[in-house]
Write a protein that holds these residues in place. Structure first.
Motif, mmCIF file in Angstrom:
data_model
loop_
_atom_site.group_PDB
_atom_site.id
_atom_site.type_symbol
_atom_site.label_atom_id
_atom_site.label_comp_id
_atom_site.label_asym_id
_atom_site.label_seq_id
_atom_site.Cartn_x
_atom_site.Cartn_y
_atom_site.Cartn_z
ATOM 1 N N LYS A 107 -8.588 -5.106 11.982
ATOM 2 C CA LYS A 107 -8.334 -3.954 11.231
ATOM 3 C C LYS A 107 -7.203 -2.888 11.858
ATOM 4 O O LYS A 107 -7.398 -1.919 11.689
ATOM 5 C CB LYS A 107 -9.425 -3.092 10.840
ATOM 6 C CG LYS A 107 -10.448 -3.794 10.085
ATOM 7 C CD LYS A 107 -11.619 -3.227 9.576
ATOM 8 C CE LYS A 107 -12.681 -3.975 8.820
ATOM 9 N NZ LYS A 107 -13.625 -3.419 8.386
ATOM 10 N N PHE A 168 -2.874 1.543 9.682
ATOM 11 C CA PHE A 168 -3.259 1.851 8.378
ATOM 12 C C PHE A 168 -2.391 1.273 7.372
ATOM 13 O O PHE A 168 -1.229 1.957 7.551
ATOM 14 C CB PHE A 168 -3.875 3.024 7.660
ATOM 15 C CG PHE A 168 -4.451 3.917 8.866
ATOM 16 C CD1 PHE A 168 -6.120 3.947 8.458
ATOM 17 C CD2 PHE A 168 -4.061 4.797 9.719
ATOM 18 C CE1 PHE A 168 -6.866 4.497 9.399
ATOM 19 C CE2 PHE A 168 -5.095 5.534 10.596
ATOM 20 C CZ PHE A 168 -6.412 5.196 10.489
ATOM 21 N N ASP A 169 -2.869 0.193 6.594
ATOM 22 C CA ASP A 169 -1.707 -0.432 5.633
ATOM 23 C C ASP A 169 -2.419 -0.214 4.455
ATOM 24 O O ASP A 169 -3.512 -0.310 4.059
ATOM 25 C CB ASP A 169 -1.571 -1.968 5.894
ATOM 26 C CG ASP A 169 -0.908 -2.122 7.207
ATOM 27 O OD1 ASP A 169 0.421 -2.217 7.353
ATOM 28 O OD2 ASP A 169 -1.468 -2.913 7.896
ATOM 29 N N TYR A 170 -1.355 0.309 3.430
ATOM 30 C CA TYR A 170 -1.779 0.686 2.012
ATOM 31 C C TYR A 170 -0.647 0.454 1.056
ATOM 32 O O TYR A 170 0.578 0.227 1.592
ATOM 33 C CB TYR A 170 -2.364 2.093 1.959
ATOM 34 C CG TYR A 170 -1.539 3.058 2.433
ATOM 35 C CD1 TYR A 170 -0.725 3.850 2.064
ATOM 36 C CD2 TYR A 170 -1.823 3.379 3.896
ATOM 37 C CE1 TYR A 170 -0.039 4.853 2.378
ATOM 38 C CE2 TYR A 170 -0.874 4.367 4.625
ATOM 39 C CZ TYR A 170 -0.048 5.021 3.641
ATOM 40 O OH TYR A 170 0.578 6.203 4.420
ATOM 41 N N GLY A 171 -0.896 0.859 -0.081
ATOM 42 C CA GLY A 171 0.047 0.645 -1.362
ATOM 43 C C GLY A 171 0.616 -0.683 -1.378
ATOM 44 O O GLY A 171 1.824 -0.824 -1.702
ATOM 45 N N ASP A 172 -0.353 -1.848 -1.196
ATOM 46 C CA ASP A 172 0.069 -3.102 -1.397
ATOM 47 C C ASP A 172 1.396 -3.434 -0.511
ATOM 48 O O ASP A 172 2.376 -4.231 -0.887
ATOM 49 C CB ASP A 172 0.782 -3.458 -2.962
ATOM 50 C CG ASP A 172 -0.472 -3.379 -3.708
ATOM 51 O OD1 ASP A 172 -1.639 -3.942 -3.436
ATOM 52 O OD2 ASP A 172 -0.175 -2.876 -5.076
ATOM 53 N N TYR A 175 3.596 0.673 2.350
ATOM 54 C CA TYR A 175 3.523 1.897 3.334
ATOM 55 C C TYR A 175 2.373 1.376 4.337
ATOM 56 O O TYR A 175 1.593 0.736 4.378
ATOM 57 C CB TYR A 175 3.023 3.165 2.714
ATOM 58 C CG TYR A 175 3.637 3.463 1.411
ATOM 59 C CD1 TYR A 175 4.786 3.929 1.322
ATOM 60 C CD2 TYR A 175 3.109 3.311 0.081
ATOM 61 C CE1 TYR A 175 5.635 4.510 0.224
ATOM 62 C CE2 TYR A 175 3.620 3.382 -0.971
ATOM 63 C CZ TYR A 175 5.012 4.231 -0.972
ATOM 64 O OH TYR A 175 5.577 4.258 -2.294
ATOM 65 N N ALA A 176 2.787 2.336 5.568
ATOM 66 C CA ALA A 176 1.850 1.908 6.793
ATOM 67 C C ALA A 176 2.000 3.194 7.597
ATOM 68 O O ALA A 176 3.083 3.741 7.915
ATOM 69 C CB ALA A 176 2.327 0.676 7.670
ATOM 70 N N THR A 177 0.726 3.714 8.267
ATOM 71 C CA THR A 177 0.720 4.816 9.061
ATOM 72 C C THR A 177 -0.026 4.378 10.354
ATOM 73 O O THR A 177 -1.039 3.882 10.359
ATOM 74 C CB THR A 177 -0.220 5.838 8.409
ATOM 75 O OG1 THR A 177 0.953 6.287 7.088
ATOM 76 C CG2 THR A 177 -0.005 7.011 9.127
ATOM 77 N N GLN A 280 5.297 6.706 10.302
ATOM 78 C CA GLN A 280 5.141 6.374 9.017
ATOM 79 C C GLN A 280 6.210 5.241 8.651
ATOM 80 O O GLN A 280 7.546 5.262 8.976
ATOM 81 C CB GLN A 280 5.287 7.579 8.111
ATOM 82 C CG GLN A 280 5.180 7.282 6.486
ATOM 83 C CD GLN A 280 3.717 6.711 6.287
ATOM 84 O OE1 GLN A 280 2.891 7.573 6.625
ATOM 85 N NE2 GLN A 280 3.948 5.824 5.530
#
Length: 344
Positions: A107, A168-172, A175-177, A280
């Motif tokens: 993760k 953190f990966d998100y938005g398919d 995006y990644a933070t 970001q």
């Protein structure tokens, strides 16, 4: 010249050169933990040292009212003009040992920790661009032109480092933070205790290593009256009492009573620093390719942003020497000093 001094380079001067040997080992455990050990040895083959060719061999013996009987230069031991010459010394070495672990978790978690131990010696830690200043700032005892291997001004003996990252990966996948922390806890910087005054008469008021008198010897030292910050005269008795208290409260000086301080033997307190980065990622497709734009926010010394008492570093001086005691010269065949009682 009739005034001033010469800055020259020896005809047989060699550019600095070192021999370095490294040995490293990485070992990966079944848990995907990577352990690393690095060993490094460095030897100066041609080091730099500024000498004053205007000096001969000191023939005088200091009379201080203490056991400090170091050699000093008399009139016949030196010329009228300083001649600061860039020369070589073949002393100097360092040992460097590092231990590190790296661990990647699921993760998007990553953790790294390490420890480094360093021993560094040299004859002259040059911290000036002018030859005369480099000579002045090289702490000595007696003969200023002898290359004595001693602790280097540069490098911290101990250093602990801890770094951690969470992504953190998100938005398919668009995006990644990533949030990163980098912390280090380090032993202090080196400095020398030296007199404010030219004890060995080599024309430098910065480079004479301090002698740490015993309580009995302080009673035999002569002090010249000085005015404190309030304009009040501080006599011999007040200065003796203050010097004794100053030595007792200093960790290094209190352990070396009746001895000379060593070059860069002092060390400032340990210090720590925590840095933070927020990164970001913006991912977008252009035809068959995926492009990424990154924007980062860095906070250097995060602890100090939270509290003014955190993330502080203390320095004795920028040039690596500290002068708590003034030497004024000889009076009646005996050394004359001044100590400001404001120093606590």
């Amino acid at each position: 010249p009739g005034t001033g001094y010469y800055n020259v380079t020896a005809k047989d001067f060699r550019w600095p050169q070192i021999w370095r040997t490294n040995l490293g080992l990485d070992y990966k455990l079944p848990t995907n933990t990577v352990l690393t050990v690095d060993l490094a040895y460095t030897k100066d083959v041609h080091a730099m040292m500024v000498r004053d060719y205007g000096l001969g061999t000191p023939t005088g013996h200091f009379n201080s009212g203490t056991a400090d009987n170091r050699d000093f230069y008399q009139v016949g031991d030196k010329g009228a003009t300083g001649t600061y010459v860039f020369t070589n010394a073949n002393t100097g070495y360092s040992y460097n040992v590092s231990f590190q672990f790296q661990q990647t978790f699921g993760k998007g978690y990553f953790l790294m920790g390490s420890y480094n131990y360093l021993v560094a010696k040299d004859a002259s830690s040059i911290s000036a661009e002018i030859s005369g200043d480099a000579f002045d700032r090289n702490p000595v005892l007696g003969n200023s032109n002898i290359a004595r291997n001693s602790t280097s001004l540069y490098g911290n003996t101990h250093r602990f480092v801890l770094a951690g990252i969470k992504r953190f990966d998100y938005g398919d996948g668009k995006y990644a933070t990533s949030v990163s922390f980098f912390a280090n806890w380090t032993s202090g910087n080196r400095f020398s205790y030296v007199y404010a005054g030219d004890v060995n008469q080599d024309n430098s008021r910065f480079n004479d290593l301090l002698y740490v008198p015993t309580a009995t010897e302080i009673g035999n030292m002569s002090f010249s009256t000085l005015k404190d910050v309030h304009g009040v005269d501080q006599n011999e008795a007040a200065q003796r009492t203050a010097l004794e208290a100053f030595i007792q409260q200093d960790k290094y000086l209190s352990k070396h009573r009746g001895q000379y301080t060593t070059k860069y033997g002092g060390s400032t307190p340990w210090w720590s620093q925590l840095d933070m980065r927020v990164l970001q990622d913006l991912n977008f497709k252009s035809g068959k390719h995926t492009n990424t734009i990154q924007v980062s926010l860095d906070i250097v010394n995060l602890g100090n942003l939270i509290s003014s008492k955190w993330g502080l570093r203390k320095y004795a001086s920028a040039s690596g020497y500290y002068q708590p005691l003034s030497y004024l010269g000889q009076s009646g065949g005996k050394a004359l000093y001044q100590f400001d009682p404001a120093q606590t």
